[in-house]
Design a protein around this motif. Structure first.
Motif, mmCIF file in Angstrom:
data_model
loop_
_atom_site.group_PDB
_atom_site.id
_atom_site.type_symbol
_atom_site.label_atom_id
_atom_site.label_comp_id
_atom_site.label_asym_id
_atom_site.label_seq_id
_atom_site.Cartn_x
_atom_site.Cartn_y
_atom_site.Cartn_z
ATOM 1 N N SER A 108 -5.896 17.061 17.969
ATOM 2 C CA SER A 108 -4.806 17.722 17.239
ATOM 3 C C SER A 108 -4.058 16.723 16.364
ATOM 4 N N ASP A 130 -2.182 22.053 17.539
ATOM 5 C CA ASP A 130 -2.691 22.973 18.543
ATOM 6 C C ASP A 130 -1.570 23.733 19.252
ATOM 7 N N GLY A 164 -5.261 28.141 23.769
ATOM 8 C CA GLY A 164 -6.208 27.070 23.485
ATOM 9 C C GLY A 164 -6.762 27.098 22.077
ATOM 10 N N ASN A 165 -6.788 28.273 21.430
ATOM 11 C CA ASN A 165 -7.370 28.379 20.091
ATOM 12 C C ASN A 165 -6.310 28.422 19.001
ATOM 13 N N SER A 167 -4.051 27.506 15.962
ATOM 14 C CA SER A 167 -4.207 26.659 14.782
ATOM 15 C C SER A 167 -2.912 26.736 13.980
ATOM 16 N N THR A 195 -0.950 32.124 15.705
ATOM 17 C CA THR A 195 -0.644 32.623 17.044
ATOM 18 C C THR A 195 0.820 33.048 17.099
#
Length: 325
Positions: A108, A130, A164-165, A167, A195
């Motif tokens: 990251s 992240d 976790g994903n 961006s 997110t």
């Protein structure tokens, strides 16, 4: 009459004034850092006194360390690497800048960094691509290379949640500028990410009894749909019974009142009092004056706007500073 006080080097990408306004740090696209000093405070003219290589890639963010900890700056480069540089004086070399610390990074990137001068020690909060937030604290006030990771978490109310994903394209951090012995360390942070739960600005406060950071307020409404946040700014408080925080999204600049008395669950009340509009593009940066009465905003339209509230609490645009055509 307008007066030019300095000419920045070609390729300058970001700048930062120190606390006194007598020094300017400028990051360049070639990875260099330039320091400008006032030659004569009475005349307000500046000359470049140092220029040195920090990274191979462009410098995208520069932040001064609080003045009581020396003359030092944190730099973020385009690769997301965070480094800390300090000006030192040696008998053989005179004034020069040295690398104090290059913070470790995994996959990251660091998006934003800010220093908070808390009661116990100097703290540094860094936001990563992240969605992670990392809090470092300085172990020895005389040794700027000795930092320790104090906490790591994500910008969500539910502390168990992990994305976790995630961006994140950008992040914005603003510490509570107060240093009252009765107040714990606190800051506000928002992300521009894919997110939604990470995006809405959260106010984080250090729980001294349990030695952990807790989210005590969220500065968004249900209809905001966790809009992507471009900038946040926490105003100095010179006697208001509430805190004042500005949040910039694509909808404009929201002004929030944050209560000072927590409820039984430790949460603080947060009320949006107005939304300011006027910029023709995204707002990238916001700064309060030292009194916390005037908010300066700028962004993609290249215009600086100044905002104030009147005695009735109505916010209005006070001035527009546009570049000469």
């Amino acid at each position: 009459m307008d007066k030019q006080i300095l000419t920045l080097d070609k390729g300058t990408r970001c700048t930062s004034w120190n606390y006194s306004g007598q020094r300017l740090a400028a990051g360049l696209i070639d990875g260099s850092l330039a320091i400008y000093d006032a030659t004569d405070p009475a005349s307000s003219t500046f000359n470049c006194t140092s220029r040195f290589k920090v990274q191979e890639s462009s410098i995208v963010k520069v932040v001064w360390v609080p003045p009581e900890f020396g003359d030092a700056v944190a730099c973020i480069d385009a690769d997301g690497t965070l480094s800390l540089w300090e000006e030192v004086i040696e008998d053989t070399e005179g004034h020069h800048w040295k690398l104090c610390k290059r913070f470790e990074r995994s996959t990251s990137q660091v998006l934003d960094v800010q220093f908070g001068d808390c009661q116990t020690c100097l703290k540094l909060v860094a936001a990563y691509s992240d969605g992670q937030i990392r809090i470092y604290e300085l172990l020895d006030t005389l040794e700027l290379e000795k930092w320790q990771l104090q906490a790591e978490f994500q910008n969500v109310i539910d502390l168990v949640s992990k994305f976790g994903n995630a961006s994140c394209m950008s992040a914005s951090i603003s510490w509570n500028p107060q240093r009252s012995e009765l107040q714990q360390c606190s800051f506000v942070l928002g992300f521009n990410s894919n997110t939604p739960p990470l995006n809405s600005p959260k106010v984080w406060e250090f729980d001294l009894d349990h030695q952990r950071w807790l989210p005590v307020a969220e500065l968004s409404l249900s209809e905001d749909n966790s809009d992507q946040v471009y900038a946040v700014a926490w105003a100095p408080n010179i006697g208001r019974p509430y805190e004042l925080i500005a949040v910039a999204t694509h909808k404009g600049i929201s002004i929030w009142h944050l209560g000072s008395n927590p409820d039984p669950d430790g949460r603080l009340s947060a009320n949006k009092v107005t939304t300011l509009s006027g910029h023709d593009d995204e707002v990238w940066q916001m700064e309060w004056d030292m009194s916390g009465m005037t908010l300066a905003t700028t962004g993609g339209d290249g215009v600086v706007r100044l905002w104030q509230s009147n005695l009735n609490g109505v916010w209005q645009e006070q001035a527009v500073l546009a570049p000469a055509s």
